[in-house]
Design a protein around this motif. Structure first.
Motif, PDB file in Angstrom:
ATOM      1  N   VAL A   1      57.950  37.915 -64.961  1.00  0.00           N
ATOM      2  CA  VAL A   1      59.141  37.007 -64.248  1.00  0.00           C
ATOM      3  C   VAL A   1      59.696  36.088 -65.678  1.00  0.00           C
ATOM      4  CG1 VAL A   1      60.004  35.328 -62.818  1.00  0.00           C
ATOM      5  CG2 VAL A   1      58.205  36.874 -62.315  1.00  0.00           C
ATOM      6  N   ARG A   2      61.011  36.310 -65.708  1.00  0.00           N
ATOM      7  CA  ARG A   2      61.849  35.715 -67.005  1.00  0.00           C
ATOM      8  C   ARG A   2      62.919  34.854 -66.448  1.00  0.00           C
ATOM      9  NH1 ARG A   2      60.718  36.968 -72.243  1.00  0.00           N
ATOM     10  NH2 ARG A   2      58.983  38.639 -72.553  1.00  0.00           N
ATOM     11  N   HIS A   3      63.147  33.598 -66.848  1.00  0.00           N
ATOM     12  CA  HIS A   3      64.242  32.730 -66.677  1.00  0.00           C
ATOM     13  C   HIS A   3      64.981  32.394 -67.903  1.00  0.00           C
ATOM     14  CE1 HIS A   3      65.917  28.679 -64.923  1.00  0.00           C
ATOM     15  NE2 HIS A   3      66.599  29.819 -64.663  1.00  0.00           N
ATOM     16  N   ASN A   4      66.306  32.841 -68.029  1.00  0.00           N
ATOM     17  CA  ASN A   4      67.071  32.690 -69.248  1.00  0.00           C
ATOM     18  C   ASN A   4      66.265  33.089 -70.454  1.00  0.00           C
ATOM     19  OD1 ASN A   4      68.999  31.215 -67.618  1.00  0.00           O
ATOM     20  ND2 ASN A   4      67.919  29.202 -68.075  1.00  0.00           N
ATOM     21  N   GLY A   5      65.750  34.349 -70.050  1.00  0.00           N
ATOM     22  CA  GLY A   5      65.209  35.140 -71.011  1.00  0.00           C
ATOM     23  C   GLY A   5      63.767  34.452 -71.619  1.00  0.00           C
ATOM     24  N   GLU A   6      63.181  33.586 -70.961  1.00  0.00           N
ATOM     25  CA  GLU A   6      61.797  32.902 -71.294  1.00  0.00           C
ATOM     26  C   GLU A   6      60.947  33.575 -70.450  1.00  0.00           C
ATOM     27  OE1 GLU A   6      59.608  28.661 -72.096  1.00  0.00           O
ATOM     28  OE2 GLU A   6      61.638  28.639 -72.101  1.00  0.00           O
ATOM     29  N   ALA A   7      59.672  34.026 -70.581  1.00  0.00           N
ATOM     30  CA  ALA A   7      58.743  34.332 -69.539  1.00  0.00           C
ATOM     31  C   ALA A   7      58.123  33.240 -69.029  1.00  0.00           C
ATOM     32  CB  ALA A   7      57.648  35.043 -70.559  1.00  0.00           C
ATOM     33  N   VAL A   8      58.046  33.121 -67.628  1.00  0.00           N
ATOM     34  CA  VAL A   8      57.433  32.083 -66.762  1.00  0.00           C
ATOM     35  C   VAL A   8      56.363  32.755 -66.068  1.00  0.00           C
ATOM     36  CG1 VAL A   8      59.463  30.562 -66.698  1.00  0.00           C
ATOM     37  CG2 VAL A   8      59.043  32.308 -65.253  1.00  0.00           C
ATOM     38  N   ASP A   9      55.395  31.868 -65.537  1.00  0.00           N
ATOM     39  CA  ASP A   9      54.235  32.252 -64.768  1.00  0.00           C
ATOM     40  C   ASP A   9      54.668  33.000 -63.694  1.00  0.00           C
ATOM     41  OD1 ASP A   9      51.815  32.862 -63.825  1.00  0.00           O
ATOM     42  OD2 ASP A   9      51.070  30.861 -64.024  1.00  0.00           O
ATOM     43  N   PRO A  10      54.181  34.344 -63.019  1.00  0.00           N
ATOM     44  CA  PRO A  10      54.466  34.922 -61.895  1.00  0.00           C
ATOM     45  C   PRO A  10      53.847  34.406 -60.955  1.00  0.00           C
ATOM     46  CG  PRO A  10      54.443  36.451 -63.799  1.00  0.00           C
ATOM     47  CD  PRO A  10      53.692  35.124 -64.050  1.00  0.00           C
ATOM     48  N   LEU A  11      52.662  33.858 -61.209  1.00  0.00           N
ATOM     49  CA  LEU A  11      51.819  33.210 -60.188  1.00  0.00           C
ATOM     50  C   LEU A  11      52.525  32.087 -59.292  1.00  0.00           C
ATOM     51  CD1 LEU A  11      49.114  33.221 -58.817  1.00  0.00           C
ATOM     52  CD2 LEU A  11      48.382  31.563 -60.320  1.00  0.00           C
ATOM     53  N   ARG A  12      53.239  31.314 -59.986  1.00  0.00           N
ATOM     54  CA  ARG A  12      54.160  30.568 -59.297  1.00  0.00           C
ATOM     55  C   ARG A  12      55.167  31.121 -58.335  1.00  0.00           C
ATOM     56  NH1 ARG A  12      57.714  26.607 -63.022  1.00  0.00           N
ATOM     57  NH2 ARG A  12      58.772  28.490 -63.093  1.00  0.00           N
ATOM     58  N   PHE A  13      55.706  32.024 -58.615  1.00  0.00           N
ATOM     59  CA  PHE A  13      56.421  32.505 -57.685  1.00  0.00           C
ATOM     60  C   PHE A  13      55.787  33.267 -56.743  1.00  0.00           C
ATOM     61  CE2 PHE A  13      58.893  32.154 -61.485  1.00  0.00           C
ATOM     62  CZ  PHE A  13      60.151  31.816 -61.279  1.00  0.00           C
ATOM     63  N   LEU A  14      54.977  33.933 -56.799  1.00  0.00           N
ATOM     64  CA  LEU A  14      53.813  34.576 -55.650  1.00  0.00           C
ATOM     65  C   LEU A  14      53.371  33.642 -54.880  1.00  0.00           C
ATOM     66  CD1 LEU A  14      51.947  37.133 -57.948  1.00  0.00           C
ATOM     67  CD2 LEU A  14      54.149  37.522 -56.697  1.00  0.00           C
ATOM     68  N   THR A  15      52.839  32.380 -55.237  1.00  0.00           N
ATOM     69  CA  THR A  15      52.390  31.283 -54.376  1.00  0.00           C
ATOM     70  C   THR A  15      53.239  30.832 -53.525  1.00  0.00           C
ATOM     71  OG1 THR A  15      50.696  30.719 -56.101  1.00  0.00           O
ATOM     72  CG2 THR A  15      51.219  29.104 -54.151  1.00  0.00           C
ATOM     73  N   VAL A  16      54.666  30.609 -54.058  1.00  0.00           N
ATOM     74  CA  VAL A  16      55.922  30.315 -53.108  1.00  0.00           C
ATOM     75  C   VAL A  16      56.054  31.413 -52.043  1.00  0.00           C
ATOM     76  CG1 VAL A  16      58.213  29.388 -52.997  1.00  0.00           C
ATOM     77  CG2 VAL A  16      56.814  28.815 -54.946  1.00  0.00           C
ATOM     78  N   GLY A  17      56.046  32.638 -52.790  1.00  0.00           N
ATOM     79  CA  GLY A  17      56.277  33.612 -51.714  1.00  0.00           C
ATOM     80  C   GLY A  17      55.595  33.927 -50.531  1.00  0.00           C
ATOM     81  N   LYS A  18      54.246  33.348 -50.756  1.00  0.00           N
ATOM     82  CA  LYS A  18      53.391  33.321 -49.343  1.00  0.00           C
ATOM     83  C   LYS A  18      53.547  32.309 -48.641  1.00  0.00           C
ATOM     84  CE  LYS A  18      49.521  35.412 -51.971  1.00  0.00           C
ATOM     85  NZ  LYS A  18      47.894  35.279 -52.183  1.00  0.00           N
ATOM     86  N   LYS A  19      54.217  31.144 -49.117  1.00  0.00           N
ATOM     87  CA  LYS A  19      54.363  30.096 -48.290  1.00  0.00           C
ATOM     88  C   LYS A  19      55.552  30.487 -47.413  1.00  0.00           C
ATOM     89  CE  LYS A  19      52.038  26.462 -51.059  1.00  0.00           C
ATOM     90  NZ  LYS A  19      52.431  25.127 -51.888  1.00  0.00           N
ATOM     91  N   VAL A  20      56.600  31.054 -47.933  1.00  0.00           N
ATOM     92  CA  VAL A  20      57.838  31.104 -47.320  1.00  0.00           C
ATOM     93  C   VAL A  20      58.095  32.385 -46.700  1.00  0.00           C
ATOM     94  CG1 VAL A  20      58.919  29.444 -48.774  1.00  0.00           C
ATOM     95  CG2 VAL A  20      59.053  31.733 -49.506  1.00  0.00           C
ATOM     96  N   ALA A  21      57.208  33.359 -46.855  1.00  0.00           N
ATOM     97  CA  ALA A  21      57.302  34.815 -46.463  1.00  0.00           C
ATOM     98  C   ALA A  21      57.678  34.720 -44.854  1.00  0.00           C
ATOM     99  CB  ALA A  21      56.027  35.617 -46.926  1.00  0.00           C
ATOM    100  N   GLN A  22      56.852  33.712 -44.130  1.00  0.00           N
ATOM    101  CA  GLN A  22      57.112  33.782 -42.706  1.00  0.00           C
ATOM    102  C   GLN A  22      58.380  33.311 -42.149  1.00  0.00           C
ATOM    103  OE1 GLN A  22      54.155  30.783 -41.367  1.00  0.00           O
ATOM    104  NE2 GLN A  22      54.673  29.266 -43.156  1.00  0.00           N
ATOM    105  N   TYR A  23      59.118  32.769 -43.232  1.00  0.00           N
ATOM    106  CA  TYR A  23      60.363  32.004 -42.672  1.00  0.00           C
ATOM    107  C   TYR A  23      61.430  33.140 -43.309  1.00  0.00           C
ATOM    108  CZ  TYR A  23      57.775  27.668 -42.575  1.00  0.00           C
ATOM    109  OH  TYR A  23      56.735  26.702 -42.206  1.00  0.00           O
ATOM    110  N   LEU A  24      61.290  34.008 -44.065  1.00  0.00           N
ATOM    111  CA  LEU A  24      62.124  34.880 -44.436  1.00  0.00           C
ATOM    112  C   LEU A  24      62.218  36.105 -43.694  1.00  0.00           C
ATOM    113  CD1 LEU A  24      61.656  34.562 -48.663  1.00  0.00           C
ATOM    114  CD2 LEU A  24      63.323  33.260 -46.867  1.00  0.00           C
TER     115      LEU A  24
END
Length: 426
Positions: free
Chosen positions: A403-426
């Motif tokens: 996962v990259r933001h403005n060309g810089e690599a960021v930890d995908p785990l942060r996104f996966l953690t949020v994804g688990k929390k908000v999956a029930q709302y999406l």
């Protein structure tokens, strides 16, 4: 006078009287028989009595006529008073019936108007409730219990099955036109038609009021759920340091108190629900733009993001993504909607696909054995973009995910953690 004879059968009888009148040399005599004398006496007595009666009538006539006239006048006055009283009573009854009829017609008009209003509201609620079902769904709101699907079905059902009323239902046993109804029917009856109609009006009005309150209550519940879900998504994104543009902060409010017209309560609640759904929809759209899904659900992570020992050189190196154990040929799916910007061989990535998700976010999928997309292709979340493998700088089959933001690599785990929390709302 002397007797002239006697009867041999009945004995002595009355002899007639002889009247002799002598005048000079003329002598006249008259024989007066007893019956003639009796007749003349009776006639004289009758004349005397008639004279007395006539005299009495003439003397008392004025008094008799006056008494008769007065009695007739009293009788006429009594009849006129009675007629006037009956006419006044009829007028009162007629006026009361007309007033009752006008009141009933007014009540019926009000009920029909409220029924029409409820029907219009139901027409307006249909689309927005369907939208609420799609947006809110069965996801639990933050800090509250989940709104179950059957509850939403109950909301829709109760609002769609609103009872209807008509004038005909006000008196099922009376087939006469409404204008001929009697509101004060039998005085011996303990409950008049007006009383029954009033009770029925009260019952119908209570039913309509209950439906209105139920509509407002359900709308309020859905609006609160929408706001809470939107707030839960926004808080999860903000806690992970992910960008979110939300206008859900309702704590900083104020202003003068302006009482709300009850007739505007429904419109206000519908507007509030619509705004809540807009807010929820906006946050969902922003969340769906972010790569929050797991690219290889059910597969363990073999190498996390960050500094690690390089598997080939054995020295410390920065791992710019996450490796998921995956067999060769497993479908690789994109984690968010976007556009393919790279699709081909990319040095150490081997066969690699890069997808732009907007707002500076992009994802990369490396070491693929097959690429099934082309540059410029539009993708939806979950679309298959290729197959996993071990191409490039790899020691075995797996999926390298970045996962990259403005060309810089960021930890995908942060996104996966949020994804688990908000999956029930999406």
């Amino acid at each position: 006078m002397k007797p002239t004879g006697q009867s041999a059968v009945f004995g002595r009888r009355k002899e007639p009287h002889t009247v002799i009148i002598a005048r000079g040399n003329e002598i006249r005599h008259f024989t007066i028989r007893p019956w003639l004398a009796a007749f003349i006496g009776s006639a004289l007595a009758a004349i005397a009595i008639g004279y007395l009666l006539a005299t009495s009538y003439l003397v008392l006539r004025d008094d008799l006529i006056g008494a008769t006239t007065a009695r007739q006048a009293r009788m006429q006055q009594a009849y006129e008073d009675r007629i006037s009283a009956l006419r006044a009573q009829v007028d009162r009854i007629t006026s009361r019936q007309l007033l009752d009829q006008q009141l009933m017609e007014t009540k019926v008009s009000e009920l029909l108007a409220r029924q029409t209003q409820l029907s219009e509201r139901h027409g307006r609620l249909g689309p927005i409730l369907e939208r609420a079902e799609n947006e809110v769904g069965d996801a639990p709101a933050a800090g509250a219990a989940a709104a179950k699907p059957d509850e939403h079905a109950e909301v829709t059902g109760s609002l769609s099955q609103a009872p209807t009323y008509s004038v005909a239902s006000l008196s099922a046993g009376d087939t006469r036109p409404f204008s001929l109804w009697s509101t004060r029917s039998d005085p011996l009856d303990g409950e008049t038609a007006a009383d029954r109609a009033d009770k029925l009006f009260v019952s119908i009005n209570a039913s309509l009021k209950a439906i209105e309150n139920q509509q407002l209550s359900r709308i309020t519940t859905l609006a609160d759920s929408a706001y809470k879900n939107a707030d839960a998504i926004a808080q999860a994104l903000e806690a992970a340091g992910l960008p979110v543009d939300s206008e859900l902060n309702k704590s900083d409010v104020g202003g003068p108190l302006v009482p709300l017209d009850p007739s505007m309560a429904f419109d206000s609640k519908v507007k509030e629900l619509d705004e809540a759904l807009d807010a929820l929809d906006g946050v969902k759209k922003e969340a769906r733009k972010l790569p929050l899904a797991n690219p290889a659900p059910g597969h363990p992570v073999t190498s996390p993001f960050g500094v690690r020992t390089d598997p080939i050189l054995g020295s410390a190196a920065l791992h710019t993504g996450m490796d998921f154990r995956a067999p060769i040929g497993m479908p690789a799916k994109v984690t968010a909607a976007g556009t393919v910007t790279r699709a081909g061989w990319a040095g150490g990535y081997g066969r690699m696909i890069e997808v732009d998700h907007g707002n500076g976010f992009a994802t990369r999928y490396g070491h693929l054995s097959e690429i099934d997309v082309t540059v410029g292709q539009k993708l939806a979340a979950g679309d298959v973009i290729g197959k996993t493998g071990s191409s490039g700088r790899s020691t075995g089959p797996h999926l390298h995910y970045e996962v990259r933001h403005n060309g810089e690599a960021v930890d995908p785990l942060r996104f996966l953690t949020v994804g688990k929390k908000v999956a029930q709302y999406l």
